[in-house]
Design a protein around this motif. Structure first.
Motif, PDB file in Angstrom:
ATOM      1  N   LYS A 249       0.837  -1.205   0.000  1.00  0.00           N
ATOM      2  CA  LYS A 249       0.000   0.000   0.000  1.00  0.00           C
ATOM      3  C   LYS A 249       0.865   1.246   0.000  1.00  0.00           C
ATOM      4  CE  LYS A 249      -3.212  -3.089   0.714  1.00  0.00           C
ATOM      5  NZ  LYS A 249      -2.399  -4.261   1.076  1.00  0.00           N
ATOM      6  N   VAL A 250       1.980   1.204   0.759  1.00  0.00           N
ATOM      7  CA  VAL A 250       2.876   2.366   0.811  1.00  0.00           C
ATOM      8  C   VAL A 250       3.573   2.557  -0.528  1.00  0.00           C
ATOM      9  CG1 VAL A 250       4.852   3.388   2.004  1.00  0.00           C
ATOM     10  CG2 VAL A 250       3.230   1.958   3.270  1.00  0.00           C
ATOM     11  N   ILE A 251       4.091   1.477  -1.102  1.00  0.00           N
ATOM     12  CA  ILE A 251       4.775   1.567  -2.397  1.00  0.00           C
ATOM     13  C   ILE A 251       3.797   2.003  -3.479  1.00  0.00           C
ATOM     14  CG2 ILE A 251       6.049   0.256  -4.139  1.00  0.00           C
ATOM     15  CD1 ILE A 251       7.021  -1.559  -1.847  1.00  0.00           C
ATOM     16  N   GLY A 252       2.576   1.469  -3.416  1.00  0.00           N
ATOM     17  CA  GLY A 252       1.567   1.850  -4.394  1.00  0.00           C
ATOM     18  C   GLY A 252       1.215   3.321  -4.333  1.00  0.00           C
ATOM     19  N   MET A 253       1.282   3.911  -3.135  1.00  0.00           N
ATOM     20  CA  MET A 253       1.000   5.338  -2.995  1.00  0.00           C
ATOM     21  C   MET A 253       2.008   6.182  -3.764  1.00  0.00           C
ATOM     22  SD  MET A 253      -0.330   6.159   0.854  1.00  0.00           S
ATOM     23  CE  MET A 253       1.104   5.489   1.674  1.00  0.00           C
ATOM     24  N   ILE A 290      15.483  -0.747  -7.306  1.00  0.00           N
ATOM     25  CA  ILE A 290      14.755  -1.908  -6.780  1.00  0.00           C
ATOM     26  C   ILE A 290      15.435  -2.427  -5.513  1.00  0.00           C
ATOM     27  CG2 ILE A 290      14.203  -4.334  -7.226  1.00  0.00           C
ATOM     28  CD1 ILE A 290      13.691  -3.547 -10.138  1.00  0.00           C
ATOM     29  N   ALA A 291      16.766  -2.569  -5.573  1.00  0.00           N
ATOM     30  CA  ALA A 291      17.509  -3.080  -4.412  1.00  0.00           C
ATOM     31  C   ALA A 291      17.353  -2.159  -3.201  1.00  0.00           C
ATOM     32  CB  ALA A 291      18.979  -3.244  -4.779  1.00  0.00           C
ATOM     33  N   VAL A 292      17.491  -0.853  -3.420  1.00  0.00           N
ATOM     34  CA  VAL A 292      17.368   0.108  -2.313  1.00  0.00           C
ATOM     35  C   VAL A 292      15.954   0.081  -1.725  1.00  0.00           C
ATOM     36  CG1 VAL A 292      17.401   2.564  -1.731  1.00  0.00           C
ATOM     37  CG2 VAL A 292      19.206   1.603  -3.161  1.00  0.00           C
ATOM     38  N   THR A 293      14.960   0.020  -2.599  1.00  0.00           N
ATOM     39  CA  THR A 293      13.572   0.019  -2.127  1.00  0.00           C
ATOM     40  C   THR A 293      13.273  -1.216  -1.283  1.00  0.00           C
ATOM     41  OG1 THR A 293      12.941   1.177  -4.171  1.00  0.00           O
ATOM     42  CG2 THR A 293      11.168   0.232  -2.846  1.00  0.00           C
ATOM     43  N   VAL A 294      13.772  -2.376  -1.696  1.00  0.00           N
ATOM     44  CA  VAL A 294      13.552  -3.608  -0.932  1.00  0.00           C
ATOM     45  C   VAL A 294      14.176  -3.484   0.453  1.00  0.00           C
ATOM     46  CG1 VAL A 294      14.157  -6.051  -0.770  1.00  0.00           C
ATOM     47  CG2 VAL A 294      13.331  -5.124  -2.933  1.00  0.00           C
ATOM     48  N   VAL A 295      15.421  -3.013   0.514  1.00  0.00           N
ATOM     49  CA  VAL A 295      16.120  -2.880   1.798  1.00  0.00           C
ATOM     50  C   VAL A 295      15.392  -1.897   2.714  1.00  0.00           C
ATOM     51  CG1 VAL A 295      18.246  -2.080   2.893  1.00  0.00           C
ATOM     52  CG2 VAL A 295      18.367  -3.520   0.854  1.00  0.00           C
ATOM     53  N   CYS A 296      14.887  -0.806   2.149  1.00  0.00           N
ATOM     54  CA  CYS A 296      14.224   0.213   2.966  1.00  0.00           C
ATOM     55  C   CYS A 296      12.852  -0.245   3.458  1.00  0.00           C
ATOM     56  CB  CYS A 296      14.068   1.506   2.163  1.00  0.00           C
ATOM     57  SG  CYS A 296      15.618   2.366   1.824  1.00  0.00           S
ATOM     58  N   PHE A 297      12.123  -0.989   2.629  1.00  0.00           N
ATOM     59  CA  PHE A 297      10.736  -1.277   2.960  1.00  0.00           C
ATOM     60  C   PHE A 297      10.547  -2.522   3.822  1.00  0.00           C
ATOM     61  CE2 PHE A 297       9.502   1.940  -0.060  1.00  0.00           C
ATOM     62  CZ  PHE A 297       8.294   2.382   0.461  1.00  0.00           C
ATOM     63  N   ILE A 298      11.558  -3.347   3.969  1.00  0.00           N
ATOM     64  CA  ILE A 298      11.406  -4.503   4.873  1.00  0.00           C
ATOM     65  C   ILE A 298      11.173  -4.046   6.312  1.00  0.00           C
ATOM     66  CG2 ILE A 298      12.628  -6.442   5.922  1.00  0.00           C
ATOM     67  CD1 ILE A 298      13.763  -7.094   3.169  1.00  0.00           C
ATOM     68  N   PRO A 299      12.002  -3.161   6.880  1.00  0.00           N
ATOM     69  CA  PRO A 299      11.712  -2.699   8.248  1.00  0.00           C
ATOM     70  C   PRO A 299      10.435  -1.862   8.340  1.00  0.00           C
ATOM     71  CG  PRO A 299      13.577  -1.492   7.324  1.00  0.00           C
ATOM     72  CD  PRO A 299      13.301  -2.614   6.386  1.00  0.00           C
ATOM     73  N   ILE A 300      10.127  -1.082   7.292  1.00  0.00           N
ATOM     74  CA  ILE A 300       8.895  -0.288   7.299  1.00  0.00           C
ATOM     75  C   ILE A 300       7.680  -1.198   7.343  1.00  0.00           C
ATOM     76  CG2 ILE A 300       7.459   1.280   5.928  1.00  0.00           C
ATOM     77  CD1 ILE A 300      10.036   2.585   4.912  1.00  0.00           C
ATOM     78  N   VAL A 324       7.749  -8.236   0.304  1.00  0.00           N
ATOM     79  CA  VAL A 324       8.288  -6.927  -0.094  1.00  0.00           C
ATOM     80  C   VAL A 324       9.027  -7.039  -1.422  1.00  0.00           C
ATOM     81  CG1 VAL A 324      10.030  -5.192   0.483  1.00  0.00           C
ATOM     82  CG2 VAL A 324       8.407  -5.957   2.221  1.00  0.00           C
ATOM     83  N   LEU A 325       9.835  -8.078  -1.599  1.00  0.00           N
ATOM     84  CA  LEU A 325      10.533  -8.279  -2.865  1.00  0.00           C
ATOM     85  C   LEU A 325       9.535  -8.394  -4.021  1.00  0.00           C
ATOM     86  CD1 LEU A 325      13.049  -8.849  -4.577  1.00  0.00           C
ATOM     87  CD2 LEU A 325      12.831 -11.274  -3.921  1.00  0.00           C
ATOM     88  N   ALA A 326       8.491  -9.179  -3.831  1.00  0.00           N
ATOM     89  CA  ALA A 326       7.493  -9.366  -4.881  1.00  0.00           C
ATOM     90  C   ALA A 326       6.769  -8.060  -5.196  1.00  0.00           C
ATOM     91  CB  ALA A 326       6.484 -10.439  -4.464  1.00  0.00           C
ATOM     92  N   VAL A 327       6.396  -7.323  -4.155  1.00  0.00           N
ATOM     93  CA  VAL A 327       5.648  -6.076  -4.351  1.00  0.00           C
ATOM     94  C   VAL A 327       6.511  -5.017  -5.029  1.00  0.00           C
ATOM     95  CG1 VAL A 327       4.586  -4.147  -3.122  1.00  0.00           C
ATOM     96  CG2 VAL A 327       4.020  -6.485  -2.479  1.00  0.00           C
ATOM     97  N   VAL A 328       7.772  -4.921  -4.631  1.00  0.00           N
ATOM     98  CA  VAL A 328       8.674  -3.937  -5.254  1.00  0.00           C
ATOM     99  C   VAL A 328       8.882  -4.264  -6.731  1.00  0.00           C
ATOM    100  CG1 VAL A 328      11.053  -3.093  -5.282  1.00  0.00           C
ATOM    101  CG2 VAL A 328       9.834  -3.305  -3.112  1.00  0.00           C
TER     102      VAL A 328
END
Length: 410
Positions: A249-253, A290-300, A324-328
């Motif tokens: 939902k956050v990434i989609g925003m 993609i790599a940065v987004t995955v690393v950032c969004f796992i703890p989020i 998170v990997l799939a969604v990113v």
């Protein structure tokens, strides 16, 4: 308008689109749905999520696709204000989609009363009206009015949420929400006053046919997680999966409004070309992002899942990195697909979606039966990796060879 002015307008519209998209998403997924989950419990919430997924599937596959077709045809038809040219088709599509929705619901769930059928049908029709007519402002590139309509939608959500707590029917959230949003939207659009143009109906039908097939398959993958998990593993697992996928939902925003604005501007441009070095740089930046987004969004995602759905936090925690990997991958694929949708052949969308659905169905069902919810998530991640690879290859071809090289494939 010069290049600087066009760039400023694009970023201004991107911000407006981001806020307009984020408001109802935040209200629904970060406030209303956790409240529904708390009142209905794991089983009841899982059923409501599956029911909502069916509504969103038919809305995306049939109604939103028709709206997007109108957006893409606005340049070819030479009329950017013609809403009624598509109106009769839109009404037919909504009626057919409503009937199909009720048939599928009865087949899959079979536990709903006449009242539930009535509430669901009404909610779906109101949702479809909103999603179809809001495209008018994307055709005109008027994101201030989209923001105004979404503010009305959120206000309706709030009233509907209070109504839900009194009557216990979750459908009331969407009936009141979209009802309020539709009133403002129709007052602004005034489709009954729009001039009727003379579009190429044969071309529209062909293009809509290609896109409806592609979007139906894409929507089946997007909402198929709940539709597959419900009969395979039960409604409780649907609730756990939903709480673990809160990062989507956050990434989609971020990505969804950007894609909407990007497509609105791309329909005005005829060419897409770049040099080989530029293409390589674009691909490198994309993979790094993609790599940065995955690393950032796992703890989020871990934080949000535990905060919003503490009752399922322990079950959801182990699933979050894979989801998170799939969604990113899915989100960045959607960004790439915005360019492919505009400049590639429309039939490619259907072929890609069929491949995506086949991989998704085979892997997710097989792995879910073998390894449970974790197996399903791994299958989802592999599916999105395959899709991203195909779209990246297509974008490279479009950048290097341009639209004209693919014209024969249309």
């Amino acid at each position: 308008m010069g290049k600087l002015g066009a760039l400023k307008a694009f970023f201004a519209d991107s911000v407006l689109s981001l806020v307009a998209y984020a408001l109802p998403v935040c209200a629904l997924y970060f406030f209303i749905q956790p409240g529904i989950a708390g009142k209905l419990g794991g089983e009841g919430y899982g059923v409501s999520l599956t029911f909502l997924a069916l509504m969103q599937f038919f809305d995306t596959a049939l109604v939103s696709t028709l709206a997007s077709t109108r957006l893409l045809r606005s340049r070819e038809d030479g009329s950017e204000t013609d809403a009624r040219a598509f109106l009769a088709v839109a009404l037919l599509v909504v009626c057919c989609a409503s009937i199909a929705l009720l048939c599928v619901v009865q087949y899959l769930l079979g536990i709903f009363t006449v009242v539930d059928f009535g509430l669901t049908s009404f909610a779906f029709v109101l949702m479809s009206i909103f999603d179809y007519f809001v495209i008018e402002f994307r055709v005109l590139i008027n994101y201030r009015r989209i923001l105004a309509c979404n503010v009305a939608l959120v206000f309706g959500y709030a009233i509907g949420f209070l109504t839900f707590f009194y009557f216990g029917k979750w459908e009331l959230v969407f009936i009141v929400g979209y009802g309020v949003g539709d009133v403002l939207l129709l007052c602004l659009v005034k489709p009954w006053r729009s001039p009727v143009g003379n579009p190429d109906r044969k071309a529209i039908s062909r293009q809509y046919g290609n896109y409806v097939g592609a979007n139906a398959v894409t929507a089946l993958v997007s909402y198929g997680d709940r539709l597959i998990l419900f009969p395979l593993l039960g409604p409780f697992e649907v609730s756990v999966y939903s709480s673990a996928s809160v990062a989507s939902k956050v990434i989609g925003m971020i990505t969804t409004p950007m894609n909407n604005v990007l497509l609105s501007y791309l329909v005005k441009k005829d060419q897409l070309r770049a040099r080989a070095k530029t293409v390589a740089a674009v691909m490198g930046i994309l993979i790094f992002a993609i790599a940065v987004t995955v690393v950032c969004f796992i703890p989020i995602s871990t934080f949000l899942s535990g905060f919003l759905y503490p009752q399922w936090a322990s079950e959801a925690k182990v699933l979050i990195p894979v989801i998170v990997l799939a969604v990113v991958l899915s989100s960045y694929s959607n960004v790439v697909n915005t360019f492919v949708l505009r400049y590639g052949e429309s039939s490619f969308q259907l072929r890609l979606s069929v491949v995506r659905l086949a991989v998704f169905a085979v892997l997710c069902i097989a792995l879910a039966l073998k390894f449970g919810l974790m197996g399903f998530c791994v299958g989802f991640a592999i599916t999105e990796l395959v899709r991203f690879g195909i779209l990246a290859w297509k974008l490279v071809r479009l950048l290097l060879f341009g639209q004209s090289a693919l014209a024969e494939c249309r």
